[in-house]
Design a protein around this motif. Structure first.
Motif, PDB file in Angstrom:
ATOM      1  N   UNK A 163     -38.826  10.533  37.168  1.00 44.20           N
ATOM      2  CA  UNK A 163     -39.857  10.980  38.104  1.00 44.20           C
ATOM      3  C   UNK A 163     -40.458  12.334  37.714  1.00 44.20           C
ATOM      4  N   UNK A 164     -41.757  12.458  37.982  1.00 46.20           N
ATOM      5  CA  UNK A 164     -42.540  13.659  37.701  1.00 46.20           C
ATOM      6  C   UNK A 164     -42.484  14.055  36.225  1.00 46.20           C
ATOM      7  N   UNK A 165     -42.274  13.063  35.361  1.00 46.03           N
ATOM      8  CA  UNK A 165     -42.313  13.302  33.927  1.00 46.03           C
ATOM      9  C   UNK A 165     -41.107  14.008  33.350  1.00 46.03           C
ATOM     10  N   UNK A 166     -40.022  14.117  34.114  1.00 42.89           N
ATOM     11  CA  UNK A 166     -38.821  14.793  33.619  1.00 42.89           C
ATOM     12  C   UNK A 166     -38.168  13.989  32.500  1.00 42.89           C
ATOM     13  N   UNK A 167     -37.565  14.688  31.545  1.00 40.15           N
ATOM     14  CA  UNK A 167     -36.829  14.008  30.478  1.00 40.15           C
ATOM     15  C   UNK A 167     -35.576  13.355  31.043  1.00 40.15           C
ATOM     16  N   UNK A 168     -35.275  12.180  30.545  1.00 40.96           N
ATOM     17  CA  UNK A 168     -34.094  11.447  30.986  1.00 40.96           C
ATOM     18  C   UNK A 168     -33.222  11.186  29.770  1.00 40.96           C
ATOM     19  N   UNK A 169     -32.253  12.045  29.558  1.00 39.43           N
ATOM     20  CA  UNK A 169     -31.445  12.003  28.355  1.00 39.43           C
ATOM     21  C   UNK A 169     -30.102  11.330  28.624  1.00 39.43           C
ATOM     22  N   UNK A 170     -29.547  10.758  27.575  1.00 42.91           N
ATOM     23  CA  UNK A 170     -28.185  10.240  27.641  1.00 42.91           C
ATOM     24  C   UNK A 170     -27.203  11.360  27.305  1.00 42.91           C
ATOM     25  N   UNK A 171     -26.087  11.396  28.014  1.00 39.97           N
ATOM     26  CA  UNK A 171     -25.047  12.382  27.728  1.00 39.97           C
ATOM     27  C   UNK A 171     -23.741  11.879  28.337  1.00 39.97           C
ATOM     28  N   UNK A 172     -22.612  12.389  27.852  1.00 41.17           N
ATOM     29  CA  UNK A 172     -21.326  11.942  28.384  1.00 41.17           C
ATOM     30  C   UNK A 172     -21.216  12.219  29.887  1.00 41.17           C
ATOM     31  N   UNK A 173     -20.631  11.281  30.606  1.00 42.11           N
ATOM     32  CA  UNK A 173     -20.412  11.393  32.048  1.00 42.11           C
ATOM     33  C   UNK A 173     -21.723  11.517  32.828  1.00 42.11           C
ATOM     34  N   UNK A 174     -22.741  10.862  32.334  1.00 37.69           N
ATOM     35  CA  UNK A 174     -24.035  10.883  33.009  1.00 37.69           C
ATOM     36  C   UNK A 174     -23.895  10.319  34.428  1.00 37.69           C
ATOM     37  N   UNK A 175     -24.410  11.051  35.376  1.00 36.10           N
ATOM     38  CA  UNK A 175     -24.441  10.701  36.794  1.00 36.10           C
ATOM     39  C   UNK A 175     -23.099  10.802  37.512  1.00 36.10           C
ATOM     40  N   UNK A 176     -22.064  11.273  36.835  1.00 33.57           N
ATOM     41  CA  UNK A 176     -20.790  11.464  37.530  1.00 33.57           C
ATOM     42  C   UNK A 176     -20.934  12.475  38.670  1.00 33.57           C
ATOM     43  N   UNK A 177     -21.730  13.492  38.464  1.00 33.71           N
ATOM     44  CA  UNK A 177     -21.824  14.575  39.458  1.00 33.71           C
ATOM     45  C   UNK A 177     -22.848  14.314  40.552  1.00 33.71           C
ATOM     46  N   UNK A 178     -23.436  13.118  40.587  1.00 33.93           N
ATOM     47  CA  UNK A 178     -24.457  12.838  41.606  1.00 33.93           C
ATOM     48  C   UNK A 178     -23.862  12.449  42.957  1.00 33.93           C
ATOM     49  N   UNK A 179     -22.650  11.913  42.946  1.00 30.63           N
ATOM     50  CA  UNK A 179     -21.868  11.683  44.166  1.00 30.63           C
ATOM     51  C   UNK A 179     -20.473  12.214  43.884  1.00 30.63           C
ATOM     52  N   UNK A 180     -20.102  13.293  44.553  1.00 31.35           N
ATOM     53  CA  UNK A 180     -18.805  13.923  44.297  1.00 31.35           C
ATOM     54  C   UNK A 180     -18.087  14.168  45.614  1.00 31.35           C
ATOM     55  N   UNK A 181     -16.889  13.633  45.715  1.00 29.09           N
ATOM     56  CA  UNK A 181     -16.005  13.943  46.828  1.00 29.09           C
ATOM     57  C   UNK A 181     -15.123  15.107  46.370  1.00 29.09           C
ATOM     58  N   UNK A 182     -15.408  16.278  46.935  1.00 36.35           N
ATOM     59  CA  UNK A 182     -14.760  17.515  46.510  1.00 36.35           C
ATOM     60  C   UNK A 182     -13.511  17.792  47.338  1.00 36.35           C
ATOM     61  N   UNK A 183     -12.412  18.027  46.651  1.00 33.65           N
ATOM     62  CA  UNK A 183     -11.208  18.560  47.280  1.00 33.65           C
ATOM     63  C   UNK A 183     -11.319  20.077  47.166  1.00 33.65           C
ATOM     64  N   UNK A 184     -11.994  20.675  48.119  1.00 30.70           N
ATOM     65  CA  UNK A 184     -12.386  22.087  47.992  1.00 30.70           C
ATOM     66  C   UNK A 184     -11.200  23.037  47.966  1.00 30.70           C
ATOM     67  N   UNK A 185     -10.077  22.619  48.545  1.00 34.27           N
ATOM     68  CA  UNK A 185      -8.895  23.465  48.561  1.00 34.27           C
ATOM     69  C   UNK A 185      -7.995  23.309  47.354  1.00 34.27           C
ATOM     70  N   UNK A 186      -8.359  22.436  46.425  1.00 34.20           N
ATOM     71  CA  UNK A 186      -7.521  22.237  45.243  1.00 34.20           C
ATOM     72  C   UNK A 186      -7.524  23.518  44.394  1.00 34.20           C
ATOM     73  N   UNK A 187      -6.368  23.967  43.942  1.00 29.58           N
ATOM     74  CA  UNK A 187      -6.309  25.225  43.171  1.00 29.58           C
ATOM     75  C   UNK A 187      -7.233  25.249  41.960  1.00 29.58           C
ATOM     76  N   UNK A 188      -7.443  24.093  41.317  1.00 30.17           N
ATOM     77  CA  UNK A 188      -8.283  24.059  40.116  1.00 30.17           C
ATOM     78  C   UNK A 188      -9.740  24.365  40.419  1.00 30.17           C
TER      79      UNK A 188
END
Length: 231
Positions: A113-138
């Protein structure tokens, strides 16, 4: 109460409202839905110059915004939910720092959309839905300063985490209809190439469901919604 952050981009503001409506309608739990908008983030300055949307990096601020406590969901705005989001939260695993769909695909489109580049890369789209364990020490390392100084590759691949801390969610909870085709069993539709609000993607696979949700988001008792819609 379930904490949910939705990426907000003023260039497609309608996407946020449609997404949040799709979350609220079928939910069996009380939802705390927050638009993740750059102008609201006083503790963060966007220094990156790449990326196709306004929340490409700010999504990694969720542990900080949650005061490193509890669980929260991040999702891109170009999505609609077709099932009770409480079912996704029920998959929480306290041993994991984050949980996401482990996509493994190569895009067929070089632009989106809007002419943005769409590149392939490792773990593509993994971060688009993330269930965060916000209290995890890491996740204590994920501060605003860390996000500002890190590259996209470092962040979107969760490189601050050991692989065994990145839990896996079923692919139905981040289904890409414009890449994979229609799926009547999908729980969450992600229009990753372009939200159907853009002309070029108005008729992409399963876009009719997004248009229906938009009408529902625009509903009032005196506003008649008339189909037909695709089954």
């Amino acid at each position: 109460m379930l904490n949910i952050f939705i990426g907000f981009d003023p260039r497609e503001a309608v996407a946020y409202h449609v997404c949040s409506n799709s979350l609220a309608r079928p939910s069996s739990e009380v939802l705390a839905i927050t638009p993740l908008a750059l102008k609201n983030l006083k503790s963060y300055e966007e220094t990156h110059t790449d990326g196709s949307n306004h929340f490409i990096y700010s999504r990694f601020l969720i542990p900080h915004l949650m005061n490193y406590n509890g669980w929260a969901l991040f999702m891109d705005g170009d999505m609609i939910v077709r099932d009770d989001i409480a079912k996704l939260f029920a998959m929480r695993d306290e041993s994991k720092a984050v949980m996401c769909v482990h996509h493994d695909y190569k895009t067929r489109q070089t632009t989106k959309y809007l002419g943005s580049r769409n590149e392939n890369y490792p773990r593509k789209n993994w971060s688009s839905v993330v269930l965060w364990n916000c209290g995890h020490p890491a996740n204590r390392n994920v501060t605003p300063e860390f996000v500002m100084k890190s590259t996209g590759a470092q962040l979107h691949r969760f490189t601050w985490l050991d692989d065994d801390l990145v839990g896996e969610l079923p692919i139905e909870w981040n289904w890409l209809p414009d890449e994979f085709g229609a799926n009547p069993g999908a729980k969450l539709l992600h229009f990753t190439l372009g939200t159907p609000c853009f002309h070029e993607y108005a008729n992409s696979p399963m876009a009719a469901e997004w248009h229906r949700e938009k009408l529902l988001a625009n509903y009032s008792l005196q506003h008649v919604i008339d189909g037909p819609f695709d089954e």
